[in-house]
Design an enzyme around this catalytic site. Structure first.
Site: not given
Length: 815
Positions: A653, A657, A551, A545-546, A357
């Site tokens: 992901t 969504k 990110k 998100k985290r 991952h």
């Protein structure tokens, strides 16, 4: 199985009976938590009947079973999801209304299960839903964390971690299997002898911890297959030393119990100290040892021969956390079943599959050799032997090539490399998006790919479209069904039919009204939780998100500051009002991520309290990000931010969504964004920034100079200077100096390793482009519909079908 169709009266009677038998109450004097438990257990009782029948049929057929091992299962709330999958939502609502119960109100009482953190865990949860829906016998195995990750509170802009006591009032969905414990052993010494030509192994002076299984039924949509999520809780063998207790030494009397049971207290304990590393390793071995012992026990109880294990079971490792399952199965096969090494290794390597991952080197787990030797001596022996045999094969293929052997060795430089163990010990290795899988083959695991080219495959991630569209956005789901029928609920590819309606102004208007309603609901939630009033007609721009540097929440904040400066410097500057919504947790020991959270709040305070910009900008941070919060935010989102540094995000992901709900993506060519772009076309997604290949070239040639960009771009320079000149924090001008220095000058030899400054200009441009298109509703909603129509590929149903075809080979059950 022939089931009596449940009627409204049945539900009403069951609720009233539960109130009486569980609490000795009637409707008139029951509390809201009691009402929740009564409704939930009434629903659970129906699930239990199907679950029992499903297990019975599975035993009778004795088919192949999947066991999905994961440190995380980010399940969210069970109640609403189970109502949806059982097609009982409408009847339950009528029943509750007739009893005077507000179903929506009691649904909110259920806490999110504290079993996960990010995409890794949510993916595992989606897979369980899809497995049951598709009639495949697949079960989850993890840890029953008593306090989850943590409950996030924000105090003066800083993240504070609180215990997430999600089990405080019990969990109606779980069944404790106290009669099915497994014993897990740590430490001690290993003694070996040969008896009758076979190796006999004893582990002595060990610490023994009891693993208690808690089983949760996993309900599929319109399916008679109910699978199991088995969660392990740690218990001491001797819960209380009565001798010490009798002497008044109360703390000492409980010491052994507390040391044993800490294993299942918290998800991801901090590992920046030895005690934390030790606990994390204990957690990983604890749950894989208990799981594999349980799998073998079930397999043998069904009358199977141990030599046929790989024919009846596939054990899937979700990232490297469960990697110790490989040597653990070897231990059981050799030490308990009496198999020889070659025979045991053949079975093991045909039983395990591995999903990677990450492309981040720091996320590819490595454990100190001495730590595993001390804590898990027998497991260390087995890993050492696996490594020796593997290296001998490498030597035969590459004699005297010490460099290649050293790079590929499972044990090297005093560390055990878990990803390498997974590759060598599994029959299948996959990435989770096309780009990610190519990076694994061509870069990270290039040498392994040369040896095992057939092992490496790609299976792009997916999400549960029933949960994140049918359930989370019911009005949008109704609009879709009105046009194309309801076949899309179980066959997500049917969403493609919606593309024929992308120019339909009536559908566009319906989707606009649904989005507006969802934004109004989210605006109420924001006002209630933060006391910030946001405009539902503004663009809702979401980054949830985290919190991690790759990110690039930091890039988003710098752009917000850039827009703010535009409004301040030019009263005639026009933009559509925009509300930026953040939600994220930072790991407790991740200082820089927590500093970015503080920056978001400081920028929000500055902007939200500035009346001169006429509410054209608002910035909101919603604390304690979780699945149930995401289900509120996603249907209300216009723009989805998926802006990771290209090559760093394995898949993502969240992007799927949002796409499913008609939000448009602003993103880099990273992870599944690439495949989303291929699906919707480049005109229906906003792509910006460097590619993974360009970033690799900059890194390789070491010719990226962020200071030069800082000096050249006056608008970027203004934003960065505001981090340290008191503009954002007048009383504490140096609070963000670390962020400034890292971006402009670099830190510890790393110069803006996530290329924030390099992508800044492109990011500003693409946001302006999105702003312009939003002003043209017909064009915007056409793009939105095209995104929804092409989201079918990104359903976890497709992902699970693909895994089954390429890896698992499970038979579909038809009852």
């Amino acid at each position: 199985m022939l089931k009596k169709e449940i009627q409204v009266e049945d539900i009403k009677n069951a609720i009233e009976l539960k109130l009486q038998t569980l609490f000795g109450r009637t409707l008139k004097n029951a509390s809201k938590p009691q009402l929740y438990k009564a409704v939930a257990t009434a629903l659970r009782d129906d699930i239990m009947k199907t679950w029992a029948y499903s297990k019975e049929k599975s035993l009778e057929e004795n088919g192949k079973q999947l066991y999905y091992l994961s440190m995380e299962f980010l399940m969210g709330r069970f109640f609403h999801n189970n109502l949806t999958n059982l097609i009982l939502e409408e009847k339950a609502e009528i029943a509750c209304n007739e009893l005077g119960i507000d179903l929506e109100e009691i649904r909110e009482i259920e806490p999110d299960a504290g079993l996960g953190n990010g995409g890794l865990g949510r993916l595992a949860a989606c897979f369980l839903d899809s497995l049951a829906t598709l009639g495949l016998s697949g079960h989850g195995n993890g840890i029953r964390y008593e306090y989850g990750l943590f409950k996030q509170k924000i105090l003066d802009g800083y993240q504070v971690e609180m215990p997430d006591s999600w089990l405080e009032d019990g969990n109606v969905w779980e069944v404790a299997k106290l009669e099915e414990p497994e014993m897990v052993y740590f430490g001690g010494i290993v003694e070996k002898t040969m008896e009758n030509g076979k190796l006999v192994v004893w582990q002595k002076n060990c610490q023994c911890v009891k693993a208690i299984p808690y089983d949760v039924p996993i309900v599929g949509y319109k399916s008679d297959v109910v699978n199991t999520l088995r969660l392990w809780g740690a218990r001491a063998i001797k819960p209380l030393d009565m001798g010490l207790f009798g002497k008044g030494q109360y703390v000492d009397a409980l010491a052994e119990k507390e040391l044993a049971e800490v294993i299942s207290k918290v998800l991801y304990p901090e590992d920046n100290h030895e005690e934390g590393k030790y606990l994390r390793l204990k957690q990983q071995y604890f749950f894989v040892s208990a799981s594999i012992q349980s799998i073998i026990r079930k397999f043998k109880n069904a009358g199977n021969d141990i030599h046929d294990l790989h024919e009846k079971a596939v054990i899937h490792i979700n990232d490297t956390h469960p990697a110790l399952g490989i040597p653990e199965l070897m231990r059981i096969l050799i030490d308990q079943e009496g198999l020889g090494w070659e025979e045991a290794w053949d079975i093991t390597t045909k039983t395990f599959a591995y999903t990677n991952h990450t492309t981040l080197p720091e996320a590819l787990e490595k454990w100190p050799e001495e730590l595993i030797k001390q804590l898990l001596p027998r497991i260390y022996d087995i890993i050492h032997e696996i490594n020796e045999r593997f290296c001998r094969k490498l030597w035969d293929a590459h004699p005297y090539d010490w460099d290649t052997i050293g790079k590929m060795a499972i044990i090297s430089h005093g560390e055990i490399h878990m990803a390498k163990l997974c590759i060598v010990g599994s029959f299948s290795v996959n990435g989770v998006a096309k780009l990610h899988s190519e990076i694994l083959k061509k870069d990270i695991f290039r040498d392994f790919y040369k040896i095992y080219p057939k092992k490496f495959i790609n299976v792009t991630n997916g999400v549960t479209h029933r949960r994140f569209l049918l359930r989370a956005n019911p009005d949008l789901a109704k609009s879709i069904t009105k046009r194309i029928g309801d076949g899309w609920v179980t066959d997500s590819f049917q969403l493609k039919k919606l593309e024929d309606f992308c120019q339909d102004t009536t559908l566009q208007e319906e989707i606009y009204k649904t989005r507006k309603h969802n934004k109004e609901e989210l605006a109420k939630y924001i006002l209630n939780k933060t006391n910030i009033k946001v405009d539902p007609t503004s663009i809702f721009d979401t980054h949830i998100k985290r919190l991690h540097e790759y990110k690039r929440q930091l890039l988003n904040v710098l752009h917000i500051m850039y827009l703010y400066n535009k409004l301040l410097d030019n009263p005639n500057y026009t933009m559509h009002p925009r509300t930026f919504v953040f939600a994220a947790k930072a790991a407790p020991g991740y200082h820089k991520a927590k500093l970015i959270i503080k920056l978001i709040h400081s920028v929000a305070d500055k902007i939200n309290n500035d009346s001169t910009i006429n509410d054209q900008l608002k910035v909101v941070f919603l604390e304690n990000y979780r699945v149930s919060l995401a289900e509120k935010i996603i249907p209300a989102t216009d723009i989805s931010k998926q802006i990771s540094t290209a090559g760093k995000e394995a898949s993502g992901t969240g992007n799927m969504k949002f796409m499913l709900n008609g939000a448009l993506t602003i993103g880099t060519l990273d992870g599944a964004n690439i495949e989303i772009k291929e699906a919707v076309g480049s005109d229906n997604i906003f792509i910006f920034g460097l590619t993974a290949e360009e970033i690799a070239n900059y890194t390789k040639e070491n010719n990226y100079n962020p200071y030069e960009i800082y000096q050249r771009d006056s608008e970027l320079k203004q934003v960065l200077d505001q981090l340290i000149n008191g503009f954002i924090e007048p009383e504490h001008p140096d609070v963000f100096r670390e962020l400034y220095n890292d971006l402009v000058y670099g830190h510890g030899g790393c110069i803006d390793q996530y290329f924030v400054l390099k992508d800044f200009e492109s990011y500003c441009y693409i946001n302006a482009k999105a702003d312009e298109i939003y002003k043209n509703p017909k064009k915007w909603w056409r793009k939105s519909i095209i995104n929804i129509a092409n989201a079918g590929y990104f359903s976890s149903d497709r992902t699970v079908e693909e895994y089954n075809e390429k890896v698992w080979n499970l038979k579909k059950y038809t009852f």
